[in-house]
Design an enzyme around this catalytic site. Sequence first.
Site, mmCIF file in Angstrom:
data_model
loop_
_atom_site.group_PDB
_atom_site.id
_atom_site.type_symbol
_atom_site.label_atom_id
_atom_site.label_comp_id
_atom_site.label_asym_id
_atom_site.label_seq_id
_atom_site.Cartn_x
_atom_site.Cartn_y
_atom_site.Cartn_z
ATOM 1 N N GLU A 269 -1.593 -36.142 7.410
ATOM 2 C CA GLU A 269 -1.083 -37.444 6.972
ATOM 3 C C GLU A 269 -1.190 -38.493 8.079
ATOM 4 O OE1 GLU A 269 0.530 -38.536 4.099
ATOM 5 O OE2 GLU A 269 0.580 -36.697 2.902
ATOM 6 N N CYS B 158 -0.030 -31.166 -6.642
ATOM 7 C CA CYS B 158 0.795 -30.891 -5.461
ATOM 8 C C CYS B 158 1.356 -29.488 -5.633
ATOM 9 C CB CYS B 158 1.927 -31.917 -5.359
ATOM 10 S SG CYS B 158 3.145 -31.588 -4.076
ATOM 11 N N ASN B 159 1.024 -28.594 -4.709
ATOM 12 C CA ASN B 159 1.479 -27.214 -4.836
ATOM 13 C C ASN B 159 2.998 -27.098 -4.704
ATOM 14 O OD1 ASN B 159 -0.864 -25.019 -4.874
ATOM 15 N ND2 ASN B 159 -1.569 -26.791 -3.715
ATOM 16 N N THR B 160 3.588 -27.879 -3.805
ATOM 17 C CA THR B 160 5.038 -27.800 -3.618
ATOM 18 C C THR B 160 5.773 -28.242 -4.873
ATOM 19 O OG1 THR B 160 4.783 -28.203 -1.244
ATOM 20 C CG2 THR B 160 6.968 -28.526 -2.177
ATOM 21 N N CYS C 187 -2.632 -25.859 -0.699
ATOM 22 C CA CYS C 187 -2.092 -27.204 -0.479
ATOM 23 C C CYS C 187 -3.270 -28.153 -0.578
ATOM 24 C CB CYS C 187 -1.420 -27.324 0.888
ATOM 25 S SG CYS C 187 -0.863 -29.009 1.276
ATOM 26 N N THR C 188 -3.112 -29.217 -1.348
ATOM 27 C CA THR C 188 -4.238 -30.110 -1.606
ATOM 28 C C THR C 188 -4.628 -30.944 -0.390
ATOM 29 O OG1 THR C 188 -2.690 -31.729 -2.546
ATOM 30 C CG2 THR C 188 -3.800 -30.226 -4.070
ATOM 31 N N HIS C 189 -3.792 -30.924 0.665
ATOM 32 C CA HIS C 189 -4.174 -31.589 1.911
ATOM 33 C C HIS C 189 -5.214 -30.790 2.698
ATOM 34 C CE1 HIS C 189 -0.473 -33.819 1.205
ATOM 35 N NE2 HIS C 189 -0.718 -34.602 2.228
ATOM 36 N N TYR D 271 7.085 -33.166 1.134
ATOM 37 C CA TYR D 271 8.039 -32.423 0.311
ATOM 38 C C TYR D 271 8.282 -31.009 0.827
ATOM 39 C CZ TYR D 271 7.985 -35.643 -3.767
ATOM 40 O OH TYR D 271 8.131 -36.706 -4.626
ATOM 41 N N GLY D 272 7.366 -30.487 1.636
ATOM 42 C CA GLY D 272 7.308 -29.064 1.946
ATOM 43 C C GLY D 272 8.591 -28.402 2.406
ATOM 44 N N ASP E 281 0.991 -36.679 -6.610
ATOM 45 C CA ASP E 281 1.138 -35.871 -5.395
ATOM 46 C C ASP E 281 2.258 -36.459 -4.554
ATOM 47 O OD1 ASP E 281 0.303 -33.699 -3.609
ATOM 48 O OD2 ASP E 281 -0.300 -35.299 -2.257
ATOM 49 N N SER E 282 2.848 -35.613 -3.716
ATOM 50 C CA SER E 282 3.895 -36.095 -2.820
ATOM 51 C C SER E 282 3.344 -37.048 -1.775
ATOM 52 C CB SER E 282 4.578 -34.913 -2.123
ATOM 53 O OG SER E 282 3.631 -34.160 -1.388
#
Length: 278
Positions: free
Chosen positions: A159, A74-76, A193-195, A43-44, A11-12
Site C-alpha cells: 500500500e 478481498c480475502n479478509t 490476498c489480492t495485493h 482490514y487484516g 476491496d478494503s
Amino acid sequence: MTTQGPIGIFDSGIGGLTVFRSIVEQLPQYDYLYLGDNGRAPYGNRSFTTIHQYTWECVQWMFAQGCPLIILACNTASAKALRTIQQNDLPKDHPDERVLGVIRPTAEVIGSYTQTKNIGVLGTNGTVQSGSYLLEIEHFAPELKVYQQACPLWVPLIESGDYKNEGADYYVKQYLDELMAQSADIDTVLLACTHYPLLQDKIKAYLPSNIKVVGQGDIVAESLSAYLQRHPEMEQRLTQNGTRQFFTTMDNTPEFDKHASEFFGGDIQSTFTDVRRC
C-alpha cells in the site's frame, strides 16, 4: 422493480484491482463500479465484528449506487464477513441482490494445480486466523494438505509502495521460509490476498523453481463468468456499456489514483465517498 446497474467490485484497499483487472479482461462488456475502503485499511488485523461492519457499510453503499451484484475482491472480507452478509443481512434487507467472494471459487480449483497434494496459503492475519481456506479446501478437495502462513507486513509494504525496495525482500523471504519450513512437499503456493500479485516476482525468486505460484484474478473472473451463465436472471440485470467507475474512502484521491493505477494496469481517476453516510 429489480435494480439494473453495474457489477460492484469491493476491496478494503487497492489489492482488489488485480482481480478487477482480470474480470475486465474476460468480461469487458459490463459496467463496473469499484470501491476501495482505503480510509480504514488494512482490514487484516481487525476483529470479525469490525470487518463485518465495515464491509456491510460498503456493500450497502454500493447497492445504493445501483449495483445488483457485488464481488468481495478481498480475502479478509470474504473470510470474515461474507457468510454473515449472505445468510443474515441480504435475506433481511436486500433479498434480490447478491454478494460473492473470492475464497470459494479459489478452493474449488486449487487442487488442479498440485501434484504432491500439498498447498501453501499466504494471506493476512485475518484470512489465516479465520480458517476459511482450510474449511473450503477440505470441502472441495479433502485429499489436500494445506499449510498456512500469515504475512502481516506485506499489505502495508504494498500500500505504501515500499514493496519495490530491496528492504522488502527481507520480509518476503522471512514469510516464505516460515511457510516452506512447514513441509518440504509443498509444490503450489496460493496468493490468498489480492495485493500479493505485486510481489509475485519477488516471491518466485525466493521459492524453488518447481513451485507454482497461483494468483486469484483469472480464477475469480472465470468463476464470475460461469456464475452469470448459470444465473441469467442476474445477468439480465447488469448494464452493458463498458464503463468503469472508481471510488475510495480515502480523501486523498490523487494518492489513491497513483497507486491504484499500478494494480489496475491503466490510468484511474477516482472519487472520494463516505460510505458511513449511506
